[in-house]
Design an enzyme around this catalytic site. Structure first.
Site, PDB file in Angstrom:
ATOM      1  CE1 TYR A 261      -3.147  -3.130   1.275  1.00 32.70           C
ATOM      2  CE2 TYR A 261      -4.007  -1.658  -0.417  1.00 32.70           C
ATOM      3  CZ  TYR A 261      -4.066  -2.856   0.271  1.00 32.70           C
ATOM      4  OH  TYR A 261      -5.027  -3.763  -0.052  1.00 32.70           O
TER       5      TYR A 261
ATOM      6  CG  HIS B  82     -13.570  -2.158  -3.034  1.00 35.59           C
ATOM      7  ND1 HIS B  82     -13.337  -2.605  -4.319  1.00 35.59           N
ATOM      8  CD2 HIS B  82     -14.690  -2.805  -2.635  1.00 35.59           C
ATOM      9  CE1 HIS B  82     -14.262  -3.489  -4.649  1.00 35.59           C
ATOM     10  NE2 HIS B  82     -15.104  -3.619  -3.650  1.00 35.59           N
TER      11      HIS B  82
HETATM   12  N1  APR Z   1     -10.849   2.636 -20.324  1.00 34.85           N
HETATM   13  C1  APR Z   1     -11.921   1.882 -19.958  1.00 34.85           C
HETATM   14  N2  APR Z   1     -11.805   0.645 -19.412  1.00 34.85           N
HETATM   15  C2  APR Z   1     -10.563   0.166 -19.230  1.00 34.85           C
HETATM   16  C3  APR Z   1      -9.401   0.899 -19.576  1.00 34.85           C
HETATM   17  C4  APR Z   1      -9.586   2.180 -20.149  1.00 34.85           C
HETATM   18  N3  APR Z   1      -8.549   2.952 -20.511  1.00 34.85           N
HETATM   19  N4  APR Z   1      -8.310   0.130 -19.271  1.00 34.85           N
HETATM   20  C5  APR Z   1      -8.775  -1.026 -18.740  1.00 34.85           C
HETATM   21  N5  APR Z   1     -10.122  -1.013 -18.737  1.00 34.85           N
HETATM   22  C6  APR Z   1     -11.031  -2.044 -18.242  1.00 34.85           C
HETATM   23  C7  APR Z   1     -10.564  -3.460 -18.494  1.00 34.85           C
HETATM   24  O1  APR Z   1     -11.092  -3.906 -19.746  1.00 34.85           O
HETATM   25  C8  APR Z   1     -11.197  -4.217 -17.321  1.00 34.85           C
HETATM   26  O2  APR Z   1     -12.495  -4.708 -17.678  1.00 34.85           O
HETATM   27  O3  APR Z   1     -11.087  -1.889 -16.844  1.00 34.85           O
HETATM   28  C9  APR Z   1     -11.371  -3.148 -16.241  1.00 34.85           C
HETATM   29  C10 APR Z   1     -10.433  -3.337 -15.058  1.00 34.85           C
HETATM   30  O4  APR Z   1     -10.776  -4.526 -14.430  1.00 34.85           O
HETATM   31  P1  APR Z   1      -9.995  -4.966 -13.095  1.00 34.85           P
HETATM   32  O5  APR Z   1      -8.541  -4.822 -13.310  1.00 34.85           O
HETATM   33  O6  APR Z   1     -10.585  -6.286 -12.689  1.00 34.85           O
HETATM   34  O7  APR Z   1     -10.393  -3.855 -12.021  1.00 34.85           O
HETATM   35  P2  APR Z   1     -11.743  -3.742 -11.228  1.00 34.85           P
HETATM   36  O8  APR Z   1     -12.894  -4.239 -12.047  1.00 34.85           O
HETATM   37  O9  APR Z   1     -11.827  -2.343 -10.724  1.00 34.85           O
HETATM   38  O10 APR Z   1     -11.501  -4.732  -9.980  1.00 34.85           O
HETATM   39  C11 APR Z   1     -12.524  -4.773  -8.999  1.00 34.85           C
HETATM   40  O11 APR Z   1     -11.122  -6.181  -7.637  1.00 34.85           O
HETATM   41  O12 APR Z   1      -8.929  -6.480  -7.037  1.00 34.85           O
HETATM   42  C12 APR Z   1     -10.171  -6.064  -6.572  1.00 34.85           C
HETATM   43  O13 APR Z   1     -10.704  -4.503  -4.914  1.00 34.85           O
HETATM   44  C13 APR Z   1     -10.095  -4.636  -6.175  1.00 34.85           C
HETATM   45  O14 APR Z   1     -11.602  -2.824  -6.643  1.00 34.85           O
HETATM   46  C14 APR Z   1     -10.928  -3.923  -7.224  1.00 34.85           C
HETATM   47  C15 APR Z   1     -11.899  -4.992  -7.658  1.00 34.85           C
END
Ligand code: APR
Ligand code: ZN
Length: 233
Positions: free
Chosen positions: A56, A109
């Site tokens: 973190y 979160h």
């Molecule tokens: N514009 C729009 N979407 C995007 C971009 C972009 N420039 N870059 C990536 N993405 C999309 C990807 O296609 C993916 O579907 O953002 C999404 C990111 O997904 P994750 O990495 O899984 O992140 P998130 O969905 O926020 O994860 C949810 O999981 O790890 C835990 O607590 C953590 O809050 C997080 C939760």
């Protein structure tokens, strides 16, 4: 667009990607060879607090070098101009929505910049270094931890989120993979209560099947265009 009054927006790591913050499940989704799911747990904090705090501290330090992008600024513009109810629910622990000027929002979160006392529940700004025995300002316990919702813990403000979803006329999901519940289920809750549903994402997500409309593209392009649409500009 139907008589649109109440909007709920869910954002995920994808809205911050163009600011230079790595997403969780995209390329490079590991950290020091650890799966994020293995570091962000109460067990990991108990077993190896130094590893978890280092994770973190590094993410917090990275915040200093990034700026909100066009998507964050567009949502802040909508927040300021929208006459009806609006709630931005972010899964992100960065502060880019706030720094863009958003106010009607919450972090389900948690937040990198906040420390939480595991004994009394008090929150205080994170001073920015490894809190060896960091002492809680409210109760004096050496029990400060990252104010982050770990895997297996209950996200924050779920009642407020569920109340907003029940009243929503439109639910918009931006930059999230739909991999983690309960956030991944919000689209179904909103649709059940009659909301229109829109997904703005770089790729099809695990939740795309539940949305009336999915627009594929970068948040920095899709979000400002959508905000202009909603504001009739
Ligand atoms: N514009 C729009 N979407 C995007 C971009 C972009 N420039 N870059 C990536 N993405 C999309 C990807 O296609 C993916 O579907 O953002 C999404 C990111 O997904 P994750 O990495 O899984 O992140 P998130 O969905 O926020 O994860 C949810 O999981 O790890 C835990 O607590 C953590 O809050 C997080 C939760
Ligand atoms: Zn305390």
């Amino acid at each position: 667009m139907q008589d649109l009054r109440n909007i709920v927006i869910l954002t995920g790591a994808g809205i911050s990607a163009e600011s230079g913050i790595a997403t969780f499940r995209g390329p490079g989704g590991l950290w020091e060879g650890h799966r994020v799911e293995d570091v962000c747990t109460p067990e990991a904090l108990a077993a190896d607090p130094e590893l978890v705090h280092r994770f973190y501290d590094l993410r917090r330090a990275a915040l200093a070098g990034v700026e909100p992008n066009a998507a964050h600024h567009a949502l802040a513009r909508l927040d300021a101009a929208w006459p009806g109810e609006l709630l931005i629910v972010t899964q992100n622990v960065d502060d880019l929505h706030e720094r863009a000027g958003a106010t009607r929002m919450l972090h389900m979160h948690g937040e990198l910049r906040s420390a939480l006392c595991a004994v009394c529940g008090a929150r205080e700004p994170w001073a920015g270094s490894l809190p060896e025995g960091a002492i809680c300002g409210a109760c004096g316990s050496a029990a400060l931890r990252p104010d982050i919702v770990f895997f297996g813990e209950m996200p924050y403000q779920m009642e407020r989120i569920e109340a907003a979803l029940a009243q929503a006329d439109l639910f918009v999901s931006i930059g999230t993979s739909g991999a983690v519940y309960p956030a991944a289920g919000f689209v179904q809750t909103a649709a059940y209560h009659g909301a229109a549903t829109l997904e703005l994402n770089l790729d099809p997500s695990m939740g795309s099947v539940f949305f009336e409309e999915t627009r594929i593209g970068a948040a920095g392009v899709l979000v400002p265009a959508w905000v202009n649409e909603v504001l009739g500009r």
